[in-house]
Design an enzyme around this catalytic site. Structure first.
Site, PDB file in Angstrom:
ATOM      1  N   HIS A 165     -25.636 -40.274  76.946  1.00 33.34           N
ATOM      2  CA  HIS A 165     -25.004 -38.990  77.532  1.00 33.34           C
ATOM      3  C   HIS A 165     -25.377 -38.479  78.785  1.00 33.34           C
ATOM      4  CE1 HIS A 165     -24.681 -39.209  73.035  1.00 33.34           C
ATOM      5  NE2 HIS A 165     -23.967 -38.161  72.678  1.00 33.34           N
ATOM      6  N   PHE A 211     -18.745 -35.604  76.348  1.00 33.42           N
ATOM      7  CA  PHE A 211     -19.604 -36.108  77.446  1.00 33.42           C
ATOM      8  C   PHE A 211     -18.892 -37.095  78.099  1.00 33.42           C
ATOM      9  CE2 PHE A 211     -22.589 -34.294  74.501  1.00 33.42           C
ATOM     10  CZ  PHE A 211     -23.927 -33.949  75.281  1.00 33.42           C
ATOM     11  N   GLU A 231     -12.546 -32.074  71.306  1.00 32.03           N
ATOM     12  CA  GLU A 231     -13.430 -31.874  69.852  1.00 32.03           C
ATOM     13  C   GLU A 231     -14.246 -30.782  70.229  1.00 32.03           C
ATOM     14  OE1 GLU A 231     -15.636 -35.412  70.865  1.00 32.03           O
ATOM     15  OE2 GLU A 231     -14.212 -36.760  70.106  1.00 32.03           O
ATOM     16  N   ASP A 251     -19.531 -39.961  79.120  1.00 31.08           N
ATOM     17  CA  ASP A 251     -19.758 -41.262  78.719  1.00 31.08           C
ATOM     18  C   ASP A 251     -19.082 -41.852  77.613  1.00 31.08           C
ATOM     19  OD1 ASP A 251     -23.309 -41.222  79.491  1.00 31.08           O
ATOM     20  OD2 ASP A 251     -22.121 -39.187  78.932  1.00 31.08           O
ATOM     21  N   PHE A 252     -18.321 -40.735  76.873  1.00 29.36           N
ATOM     22  CA  PHE A 252     -17.286 -41.019  75.926  1.00 29.36           C
ATOM     23  C   PHE A 252     -16.094 -41.575  76.196  1.00 29.36           C
ATOM     24  CE2 PHE A 252     -19.447 -37.629  73.273  1.00 29.36           C
ATOM     25  CZ  PHE A 252     -20.700 -38.096  73.137  1.00 29.36           C
ATOM     26  N   ILE A 253     -15.780 -41.467  77.524  1.00 35.11           N
ATOM     27  CA  ILE A 253     -14.599 -42.191  78.288  1.00 35.11           C
ATOM     28  C   ILE A 253     -14.626 -43.820  77.738  1.00 35.11           C
ATOM     29  CG2 ILE A 253     -14.038 -43.391  80.566  1.00 35.11           C
ATOM     30  CD1 ILE A 253     -14.633 -40.345  81.839  1.00 35.11           C
ATOM     31  N   ALA A 282     -11.861 -38.670  67.852  1.00 35.95           N
ATOM     32  CA  ALA A 282     -10.674 -39.875  67.950  1.00 35.95           C
ATOM     33  C   ALA A 282     -10.378 -39.937  69.658  1.00 35.95           C
ATOM     34  CB  ALA A 282      -9.556 -39.719  66.947  1.00 35.95           C
ATOM     35  N   GLU A 283     -11.339 -40.421  70.481  1.00 37.98           N
ATOM     36  CA  GLU A 283     -10.855 -40.008  71.591  1.00 37.98           C
ATOM     37  C   GLU A 283      -9.672 -40.744  72.304  1.00 37.98           C
ATOM     38  OE1 GLU A 283     -14.176 -40.345  70.684  1.00 37.98           O
ATOM     39  OE2 GLU A 283     -15.254 -38.807  71.676  1.00 37.98           O
TER      40      GLU A 283
END
Lengths: 327, 318
Positions: free
Chosen positions: A131, A85, A32, A87-89, A61-62
Site C-alpha cells: 500500500h 491505492f 470503491e 498498488d491496486f493497479i 473489482a478493479e
C-alpha cells in the site's frame, strides 16, 4: 486582484472534479467506497449528494470497473476512476496496459479514451509493502498513457481539470501524504497544461529534478543549503509522461549540476530516464559534476517506521547529496 | 424467415468464409505477416448475432473477430487492406487482424486479450443507459474466457447495474487446444449466469436463423427492460487456432463430423428446401461473395504501405 483561498490538496482534487462535473454532464466518478464512506482518504466527501447517480460505488473489482470506465469513455463519456491505492493497479493492469492506452493507436485514430484514473500513491503512512509503492516508472513505460503527479493544491486542481478534459487516458497520482497539505488556489476556473514542468524555486548552483512528495522535501533542503551558500533550483516535473525534458536541460545548463530525487526505488526508476536524457543532450557538456540520483532503496517498502524512513530520501539525504555534488 | 433476411444472412456467412479462405491463402504465400485467428465453421454465430444488432449498437469482438466485424458491416476492402498491413486499412495498418475496428459501424475492436471485451461492452452499455439512448452493446467471447476473472467481474457488474449488454459466448469447446471438459467442472456455460441472477440460454450456434431470432428477441427485451443476457452459441472451429496449430488435440473424425454441420451449407439447404431461396439464387450469392472478396484483395494488394515517419502522430488523441 484574483481571490485566492487556502485549501488542502484533497479539496483541490475534489473541487476540480466538482467543477468539471458541473460544467460537463459526461463526467462521472467510479470507485470503491467513494459515496457514503466519502472515500478512503476523504477526497470525495459529499459529492454523492451533490451529483446523484454520478458518483458510483463499485464492487471490489478493479479490472471490471476500470474496463467499464474505458468502455464508457470510448462511447464519449468522461469517467474518473478512483483506485484506492495505486498498488491496486496490479489487479487491473490489463486495462491500463493493453486496453486504454492502445485503443486510439491500434484502431487507427477513430477511438478516443478520455479516462482519468486517480490513485493514491507513495509511502510515508506505515501501510507497508502493498500500500505504499511509487509505480510511476512502470506506467511511464506505456506509450498512450499520460502520467501526472502534482505536488501542490494549485497544481493538483489545474492539472486534474486538464486531465479530465484530455482525450487520452491519464493516470493521476495523488501522494497520500500530501492530501492534508495546504496551499493557495485561485477561486476562478484555471487549468495547467499537461507536460509542463514548473520551476518551484530558482537557483544557480545545482538543479534538483523531482516531483510529488519529494518537491516539499527538496524545497526544505534548498532552504537549508542556501544558509550554507548553496543555491538550488527545484524543477517540479508535475507531468511525468510526457515529460518536459527541455525544462530539465535548460536548468542543468544554468546550474551545471543535477540531482534527481524520487520516492520510487532507484533501479528502473525515472531517475535513470532523466539522467540518460541529459547525458544524450547538449546539456551534458555543461555538467561540472556527475549526475546523481537519490531514490528509495531497492527493497519493498518496509513496515517499521524506522525502516520506512531509512529507505526513503529525506531532507538530510538531499542536502548531503548536493554537498557532495558541490565537491 | 423471409427471402430478404435469408439472403442477407447467407451472403454475410459466405463473405466471411471467402474472406477467411483468402486470408489463409495469402498468409500461406507469405503475403500476409503476423498471425491470424480464422473463424471458419463459426460463421453463423457472427452473422446471426450481428445482423440482429442495429448499426448504432456497439460490438466488441475477440481475437477471432474477422467474422463479427464483417457481419457488423465493416468495409471489407479496407478490412482486407488492414490485414495486408496497408495505409488504407480500417486501422491504417496499425492494428492488424487482432485489432480490427471501425467505430462508425459499431465495431469497437477485436481484442488480443481474452476477456476484456466483456467489461468494455458493459462500459459502452453504461454510457447508453446514462444518456437514455436506445442502443445495446454486445460482447463476443469464447468458452475459454469464461474462466477469466474479468468474465465474473463483468457478469456481476452488468447484473447489479442492470446494463443493456448482450454477452455472446461462442462456445467452440476449445480454448486454443484445451477442451472445456479439462478446465471446467461444469461445462454448461449457461450455468455461470445463475449466481448473477442473469437470464441465459444455450443455442445451436451453427443455426444462423436461430442465432438471429434469439439475439433479436434478447435485444428487444433488454431495450425494454435494461439488463444483461448471456447467450451461449455452441459451435465449432473448423480452422486451426492460428498458424501454429498442428491439430494434435482433436481427431480428423471430430472435424469431419462438424463439417457435416457446416452452417452455410445447412442454412442454404434449408432455405432451398423451404422454397425461400432457389439453388440459382444461393449460387448467385456465392458468386457475389467471390467477387467482393476478389475486389477486396485487389484493393488491399494495390494499396500503399503506411509510413513509419507518421507513427508518432497516432499515439495520442488531440
Amino acid at each position: 486582484m484574483a481571490v485566492q483561498n487556502e485549501i488542502t490538496y484533497a479539496q483541490a482534487v475534489r473541487d476540480a472534479m466538482r467543477e468539471e462535473m458541473a460544467r460537463d454532464p459526461d463526467v462521472f466518478l467510479m470507485g470503491e467506497d467513494i459515496g457514503v464512506y466519502r472515500g478512503a482518504f476523504g477526497v470525495t466527501q459529499e459529492m454523492y449528494r451533490e451529483f446523484p447517480g454520478r458518483v458510483i460505488d463499485t464492487p471490489i473489482a478493479e479490472a471490471g470497473f476500470v474496463g467499464v470506465a474505458i468502455g464508457a469513455a470510448v462511447e464519449g463519456m468522461r469517467p474518473i476512476v478512483e483506485i484506492m491505492f495505486s498498488d491496486f493497479i496490479s489487479v487491473c493492469f490489463d486495462m491500463l496496459l493493453n486496453q486504454a492506452p492502445k485503443m486510439h493507436f491500434m484502431f487507427g485514430g477513430k477511438v478516443q479514451v478520455p479516462l482519468v484514473v486517480r490513485a493514491a500513491a507513495g509511502c510515508g503512512t506505515g501501510a507497508a509493502a502493498q500500500h505504499s509503492q511509487s509505480l510511476e516508472a512502470m506506467l511511464c513505460h506505456i506509450p498512450g498513457l499520460k502520467v501526472v503527479a502534482p505536488s501542490t493544491p494549485y497544481d493538483a486542481k489545474g492539472l486534474l481539470k486538464s486531465s479530465i478534459r484530455d482525450n487520452n487516458p491519464v493516470i493521476f497520482l495523488e501522494e497520500k501524504t500530501l492530501y492534508r497539505t495546504k496551499g493557495l488556489v485561485p477561486d476562478h476556473d484555471y487549468t495547467i497544461p499537461l507536460g509542463q514542468a514548473d520551476i518551484k524555486r530558482t537557483g544557480s548552483d545545482c538543479t534538483l529534478v523531482t516531483y510529488g512528495r519529494m518537491v516539499p522535501t527538496c524545497l526544505s533542503a534548498a532552504n537549508t543549503l542556501l544558509k550554507e551558500g548553496i543555491s538550488c533550483e527545484v524543477v517540479d516535473l508535475r507531468t511525468l509522461l510526457p515529460m518536459d525534458k527541455p525544462a530539465i536541460f535548460e536548468s542543468v545548463k544554468k546550474t551545471k549540476r543535477l540531482l534527481i530525487v524520487h520516492e520510487a526505488v532507484k533501479t528502473g526508476g525515472l531517475g535513470g530516464e532523466i539522467s540518460a536524457s541529459v547525458a544524450e543532450s547538449d546539456a551534458f557538456y555543461y555538467l561540472d559534476a556527475p549526475i546523481r540520483r537519490l531514490a528509495a532503496w531497492d527493497t519493498p517498502v518496509p513496515f517499521s517506521a524506522v525502516l520506512e524512513k531509512g529507505v526513503l530520501p529525506d531532507e538530510e539525504k538531499v542536502c548531503a547529496a548536493v554537498r557532495e555534488l558541490m565537491g | 424467415m423471409n427471402k430478404e433476411l435469408a439472403s442477407r444472412l447467407l451472403l454475410k456467412m459466405m463473405l466471411i468464409r471467402r474472406f477467411e479462405e483468402n486470408v489463409q491463402y495469402y498468409f500461406t504465400l507469405g503475403m500476409i505477416h503476423g498471425t491470424c485467428h480464422l473463424c471458419i465453421g463459426e460463421e453463423a454465430t457472427a452473422a446471426g448475432t450481428c445482423l440482429a444488432l442495429e448499426k448504432d449498437d456497439d460490438m466488441f469482438a475477440t481475437h477471432r473477430g474477422h467474422g463479427a466485424a464483417i457481419a457488423k458491416g465493416i468495409d471489407i476492402r479496407r478490412m482486407m487492406a488492414e490485414i495486408f498491413g496497408r495505409s488504407t486499412g480500417v486501422c491504417k495498418g496499425l492494428g492488424g487482424s487482432m485489432h480490427i475496428a471501425d467505430k462508425d459501424v459499431g465495431v469497437l475492436g477485436a481484442n488480443g486479450i481474452v476477456g476484456p471485451s466483456m467489461a468494455l461492452a458493459c462500459g459502452a452499455a453504461m454510457a447508453h443507459k446514462m444518456r437514455g439512448e436506445k442502443r445495446v452493446a454486445a460482447a463476443f467471447f469464447g468458452d475459454g474466457a469464461t474462466n477469466e476473472g474479468i468474465f465474473h467481474e463483468s457478469m456481476n457488474l452488468a447484473s447489479i447495474w442492470k446494463l443493456p449488454v448482450l454477452f455472446i459466448c461462442t462456445n467452440n469447446t476449445y480454448g486454443m487446444s484445451t477442451h472445456i471438459s479439462k478446465v471446467m467442472a461444469d461445462t454448461e456455460i449457461e450455468h455461470r449466469a445463475i449466481p448473477f441472477k442473469m437470464k441465459a440460454c444455450t443455442i445451436d450456434g451453427n443455426d444462423a436463423e436461430l442465432v438471429y431470432e434469439t439475439v433479436r428477441a434478447a435485444r428487444a427485451e433488454i431495450l425494454e427492460d435494461p439488463q444483461p443476457i448471456l447467450i451461449v452459441e455452441n459451435t465449432y472451429r473448423i480452422s486451426g487456432h492460428s498458424k501454429s496449430d498442428g491439430n494434435l488435440y482433436r481427431t480428423k473424425e471430430e472435424i469431419s463430423a462438424w463439417k457435416e454441420k457446416d452452417p452455410i451449407r445447412t442454412f442454404a439447404g434449408r432455405m432451398e428446401a423451404q422454397g425461400i431461396l432457389t439453388k440459382a439464387e444461393t449460387d448467385a450469392l456465392w458468386a457475389e461473395a467471390d467477387e467482393k472478396i476478389r475486389a477486396a484483395v485487389d484493393f488491399a494488394t494495390q494499396s500503399p504501405y503506411p509510413k513509419v515517419e507518421d507513427l508518432y502522430d497516432s499515439v495520442y488523441a488531440e
